[in-house]
Design a protein around this motif. Sequence first.
Motif, PDB file in Angstrom:
ATOM      1  N   TYR A 191      -8.978  -2.326   3.011  1.00  0.00           N
ATOM      2  CA  TYR A 191      -9.871  -2.927   4.141  1.00  0.00           C
ATOM      3  C   TYR A 191     -11.294  -2.872   3.662  1.00  0.00           C
ATOM      4  O   TYR A 191     -12.010  -3.910   3.841  1.00  0.00           O
ATOM      5  CB  TYR A 191      -9.745  -2.282   5.391  1.00  0.00           C
ATOM      6  CG  TYR A 191      -8.356  -2.540   6.299  1.00  0.00           C
ATOM      7  CD1 TYR A 191      -7.760  -3.500   5.849  1.00  0.00           C
ATOM      8  CD2 TYR A 191      -8.054  -1.180   6.984  1.00  0.00           C
ATOM      9  CE1 TYR A 191      -6.393  -3.542   6.459  1.00  0.00           C
ATOM     10  CE2 TYR A 191      -6.876  -1.314   7.421  1.00  0.00           C
ATOM     11  CZ  TYR A 191      -5.765  -2.256   7.239  1.00  0.00           C
ATOM     12  OH  TYR A 191      -4.732  -2.766   7.769  1.00  0.00           O
TER      13      TYR A 191
ATOM     14  N   THR B 252       0.751  -1.295   0.180  1.00  0.00           N
ATOM     15  CA  THR B 252      -0.119   0.036  -0.029  1.00  0.00           C
ATOM     16  C   THR B 252       0.884   1.224  -0.258  1.00  0.00           C
ATOM     17  O   THR B 252       0.317   2.427  -0.488  1.00  0.00           O
ATOM     18  CB  THR B 252      -1.023   0.035   1.202  1.00  0.00           C
ATOM     19  OG1 THR B 252      -0.109  -0.343   2.265  1.00  0.00           O
ATOM     20  CG2 THR B 252      -1.901  -1.168   1.317  1.00  0.00           C
TER      21      THR B 252
ATOM     22  N   ASP C 245      -4.888   2.134   2.788  1.00  0.00           N
ATOM     23  CA  ASP C 245      -5.285   1.176   3.582  1.00  0.00           C
ATOM     24  C   ASP C 245      -6.730   0.943   4.060  1.00  0.00           C
ATOM     25  O   ASP C 245      -7.386  -0.066   4.148  1.00  0.00           O
ATOM     26  CB  ASP C 245      -4.385   1.174   5.026  1.00  0.00           C
ATOM     27  CG  ASP C 245      -2.977   0.980   4.891  1.00  0.00           C
ATOM     28  OD1 ASP C 245      -2.721   0.208   4.078  1.00  0.00           O
ATOM     29  OD2 ASP C 245      -2.183   1.475   5.507  1.00  0.00           O
TER      30      ASP C 245
END
Length: 520
Positions: free
Chosen positions: A214, A195, A210
């Motif tokens: 997710y 990332t 991030d």
Amino acid sequence: MALAASLFLRQNQSLVMTPQLMQSIQLLQMTHVELNQFIAQEVEKNPLLEVASGDEGPREVERGGEDHALPNEERDPAEGGGEDGFQPDLYDNATGGSAGSAPETLDGGLDNVFPDDAGPRAADAPELLGQWKSMPGGGQDSDGYDLDDFVASRKTLRDVLNEQIPFLLPDPVDRLVALHLVDQLDEAGYLQGSTAETALRLAKPVAEVDRVLYRLQELDPTGVFARSLSECLAIQLKAKDRLDPAMAVLVDNLELLARRDFTTLKKLCGVGEEDLIDMLAEIRKLDPKPGTRYETSAAEAVVPDIVVRAAADGTWHVELNADTLPRVLVNRDYYVSVSSRTSRDSADYGFLNGCLQTANWLTRSLDQRARTIMKVASEIVRQQDAFLVHGVDHLRPLNLKTIAEAIKMHESTVSRVTSNKYMLTPRGLFELKYFFTVSIGSAEGGDSHSAESVRHRIRAMIAQESPEAVLSDDDIVAALREGGVDLARRTVAKYREAMNIPSSVQRRREKRALAKAAAS
């Protein structure tokens, strides 16, 4: 001492590797797929080469409908023309003919409005019906449909994810980040890039990338966008609402699970033996590679080069597979017709002669290739007759030198023949290299044993173990010595590790855990 010039005759032998000889050696090692590609290239370059297919033959094309002639074309009055021998013009056909033929003549049919009610349509090019099944009029009947024309292509992992992203991420910026992350997935669905690199490339904060990652881990199939096996399993357990603290510890210590160290796992997870067995059962139900279900690569079936069948007299019938043997023909009629009209001093005549020599060499090389493969395969079948009758326990040790001496060829030739070629036997499909195994000495001084047959014995003994009587490597050595096989303990351990079989301690733990799980 005076020097003088003189002539001497000397006779010696030397092996000259001509380009054609080198090409013949390469043909011997090629698989049937590579051979077909090579022949296709030669056919494109050589006008005298032709590839004959098994379904070729004289084909008559039936012409349907009327014989349409151009206006003012000269015709016989008996064939429907006018009294003066000329075909009436378009207007005369439209007004003087029958009412039923007027729509066809004036293109006034309703096929473009009601295509389903249209009659059978004649093929535009009947001679191409075998190649273009989608041609109008190419079907066998008006009601027939080819199911291959309606089968949808399989979706890839990227297609499935791109369909879900707009519903998950309404922000266009987040969708742009998501598309970059999708491009970094491998075939199993794991994220290969970091990332931080994606954030640097897009000039975005790492925390924001991030956050998008997710969110993407919520997509289907469950477990995609994971960066490790532990994270992939944790995502799937979380989706099932089974990621409790004990399960999280188990997922974080997969190396202990691989070693079957259940005692340490019970201490770390803080659970009993029954709870640990239930947790292991949950782990077994998960998919470690969720992206492979959308794999679109076509599975290539292995086509045998040699087919072995049992003959009526108790012997074996060995033959080459006709599907793997290309049929190359030399068009000599074309050569005669062209060379007769070409001057012998011209460059075209020299090119044509070169093509003829290349074509003759290729046909001879293919014939020699087939004969060599047949010789090697027949000798392998003769040497491994006990394997074909009784199975892998009776596989004899064999090397290239034995086959080469039997058929009076060099070992390198036998090695090229057995590379990437397969034999279909009543015992199954095997690569020719499978029949060449290392010799293992006998404990009683008898016949030596094949390494493959010894590995099969070890695998069979371990498969018959019970949780209370798991065989160690020393026990396997003793059992093999009783069966007449003299093998060292380190060799048994090497064979066991090559077959991905754990040690006796790990097998004992696993078998006991499985037995308790089955009893409960």
